[in-house]
Design a protein around this motif. Structure first.
Motif, short mmCIF file in Angstrom:
data_model
loop_
_atom_site.label_atom_id
_atom_site.label_comp_id
_atom_site.label_asym_id
_atom_site.label_seq_id
_atom_site.Cartn_x
_atom_site.Cartn_y
_atom_site.Cartn_z
N SER A 9 12.07 -3.79 -1.47
CA SER A 9 10.89 -3.20 -0.83
C SER A 9 11.05 -1.70 -0.66
N ALA A 12 10.89 0.07 -4.03
CA ALA A 12 9.51 0.15 -4.51
C ALA A 12 8.74 1.24 -3.76
N CYS A 13 8.98 1.35 -2.45
CA CYS A 13 8.32 2.40 -1.67
C CYS A 13 8.77 3.79 -2.11
N PHE A 16 7.02 4.48 -5.43
CA PHE A 16 5.61 4.73 -5.19
C PHE A 16 5.40 6.11 -4.60
N ILE A 22 6.55 1.50 -10.91
CA ILE A 22 7.47 0.54 -10.30
C ILE A 22 7.81 -0.52 -11.34
N PHE A 46 9.77 -8.32 -7.65
CA PHE A 46 9.02 -7.26 -7.00
C PHE A 46 8.22 -6.43 -8.00
N PHE A 50 4.07 -5.85 -7.93
CA PHE A 50 3.39 -4.57 -7.91
C PHE A 50 2.62 -4.28 -9.18
N GLU A 51 2.78 -5.12 -10.21
CA GLU A 51 1.89 -5.04 -11.37
C GLU A 51 0.52 -5.59 -11.00
N ARG A 53 -0.57 -6.26 -7.60
CA ARG A 53 -1.08 -5.78 -6.31
C ARG A 53 -0.76 -4.31 -6.15
N ASN A 54 -1.67 -3.57 -5.58
CA ASN A 54 -1.47 -2.16 -5.31
C ASN A 54 -0.59 -2.02 -4.06
N ILE A 55 0.51 -1.31 -4.19
CA ILE A 55 1.43 -1.18 -3.06
C ILE A 55 0.77 -0.47 -1.89
N GLU A 56 -0.13 0.46 -2.17
CA GLU A 56 -0.82 1.17 -1.10
C GLU A 56 -1.67 0.20 -0.26
#
Length: 120
Positions: A9, A12-13, A16, A22, A46, A50-51, A53-56
């Motif tokens: 996590s 990934a942050c 981003f 990612i 992960f 993120f492919e 879903r948008n992490i934002e």
């Protein structure tokens, strides 16, 4: 949350935040650089998340309760009576108390240590 989940996590942050795509390889590289050992399947899981879903969106919608709204909308449709369906419920937003910004807190701490500054 396990160490592997936390590490992925955070990696990934970081990616981003830096505007870097990612990917499994990049997540694994960051985790390896942090000297954290995890099972090899975690970065791939992960990256796939993120492919899709948008992490934002995930960051800003934490705890928003989005799942309950779809159930509430689907329930009247199952009843069969179109005229008897209730109008959608509008939630009133409660005004939250304003939190002090980090700058305000920093200024207060500075003034407590060094005294008030004269607009300098």
């Amino acid at each position: 949350m396990s160490t592997a989940e936390s590490a992925c996590s955070l990696a990934a942050c970081i990616l981003f935040d830096d505007g870097i795509a990612i990917t499994s390889e990049k997540i694994h590289t960051l985790i390896k650089a942090a000297n954290v050992s995890i099972d090899s399947y975690w970065p791939g899981l992960f990256a796939k998340l993120f492919e899709k879903r948008n992490i934002e969106d995930l960051i800003f919608n934490v705890g928003s309760g989005g799942g309950a709204a779809s159930v509430a909308v689907a329930a009247p449709a199952a009843g069969g009576g179109g005229a008897a369906a209730a109008a959608p419920v509008v939630e009133e937003k409660k005004e939250e108390p304003k939190e002090e910004s980090d700058d305000d807190v920093s200024d207060q701490i500075y003034q407590q240590i060094f005294g008030p500054c004269d607009g300098v």
